[in-house]
Every structure is written in structure tokens, then in C-alpha cells.
Design an enzyme around this catalytic site. Structure first.
Site, PDB file in Angstrom:
ATOM      1  N   LEU A  10     -80.826 -12.666  20.572  1.00  0.00           N
ATOM      2  CA  LEU A  10     -80.753 -12.484  21.856  1.00  0.00           C
ATOM      3  C   LEU A  10     -81.910 -11.491  22.152  1.00  0.00           C
ATOM      4  CD1 LEU A  10     -76.920 -11.722  22.356  1.00  0.00           C
ATOM      5  CD2 LEU A  10     -78.224 -13.953  22.849  1.00  0.00           C
ATOM      6  N   CYS A  11     -82.069 -11.509  23.620  1.00  0.00           N
ATOM      7  CA  CYS A  11     -83.320 -10.702  24.195  1.00  0.00           C
ATOM      8  C   CYS A  11     -83.166  -9.294  23.857  1.00  0.00           C
ATOM      9  CB  CYS A  11     -82.972 -10.826  25.740  1.00  0.00           C
ATOM     10  SG  CYS A  11     -84.442  -9.928  26.736  1.00  0.00           S
ATOM     11  N   PRO A  12     -84.282  -8.776  23.488  1.00  0.00           N
ATOM     12  CA  PRO A  12     -85.659  -9.042  23.605  1.00  0.00           C
ATOM     13  C   PRO A  12     -86.228  -9.494  22.130  1.00  0.00           C
ATOM     14  CG  PRO A  12     -85.641  -6.825  22.895  1.00  0.00           C
ATOM     15  CD  PRO A  12     -84.108  -7.330  23.103  1.00  0.00           C
ATOM     16  N   ASP A  37     -81.822 -18.413  23.368  1.00  0.00           N
ATOM     17  CA  ASP A  37     -81.536 -17.234  24.304  1.00  0.00           C
ATOM     18  C   ASP A  37     -82.149 -17.715  25.855  1.00  0.00           C
ATOM     19  OD1 ASP A  37     -80.857 -15.011  25.762  1.00  0.00           O
ATOM     20  OD2 ASP A  37     -82.750 -13.959  25.225  1.00  0.00           O
ATOM     21  N   ASP A  43     -88.727 -14.621  29.695  1.00  0.00           N
ATOM     22  CA  ASP A  43     -89.426 -13.526  28.908  1.00  0.00           C
ATOM     23  C   ASP A  43     -90.982 -14.160  28.141  1.00  0.00           C
ATOM     24  OD1 ASP A  43     -87.491 -11.739  29.697  1.00  0.00           O
ATOM     25  OD2 ASP A  43     -86.556 -11.961  27.505  1.00  0.00           O
TER      26      ASP A  43
END
Length: 87
Positions: A10-12, A37, A43
Site C-alpha cells: 500500500l501507499c507509499p 494499490d 503516485d
């Protein structure tokens, strides 16, 4: 071309792993990032633009899996310093 599997992260984390991989590569090298994600669609292109790398392609592989192809730019992986102001 180097492959980087970031499925399930998951982010980041997908972008952080991409950044680390790109820093270890010579300018002009390409990498293929596979991510699940949803935020990676925002991103990864943003990171590439800010860090001086080229986003070559982005495609949906289905089942929530995205593929990003990135070419390493001449930048050091961080945004360039702003130009000095003239006096």
C-alpha cells in the site's frame, strides 16, 4: 528491463520501492513496476514528474493489477533544486 513486483503493498511503499530501484540503475535504464494499490495510478506518474524520470507507459492488467513502465532519468531521484534568483 528490470521488473519490480509491488503487488499487495500500500501507499507509499510501491513508489518508495520504485525510487530505491531507480537510484541503483543507470540513466536511461527501464523498469516495470507491477502494483495493486489504486493510489499508484496517481503516485507513480507524480513521482516520475517530480524526480525527472520518464513514464513510458501505464496499463491495466486486470483484476486490480496495474503495470507502469518507467525510464530512469538523469536526476538523482529527487526534484531538482530551483534556479537561483538573480539579484
Amino acid at each position: 528491463m528490470t521488473d519490480l513486483d509491488a503487488r499487495g503493498l500500500l501507499c507509499p511503499l510501491p513508489v518508495l520501492r520504485l525510487r530505491k530501484a531507480l537510484l541503483a540503475m543507470p540513466a536511461g535504464a527501464t523498469i516495470r513496476l507491477i502494483a495493486t494499490d489504486d493510489m499508484a495510478m496517481v503516485d507513480v506518474p507524480h513521482f516520475c514528474g517530480q524526480a525527472g524520470h520518464a513514464m513510458i507507459g501505464m496499463r491495466d492488467l486486470g483484476d486490480g493489477v496495474m503495470e507502469f513502465t518507467v525510464r530512469r532519468g538523469p536526476a538523482t531521484g529527487q526534484a531538482a533544486d530551483p534556479a537561483p534568483e538573480e539579484s
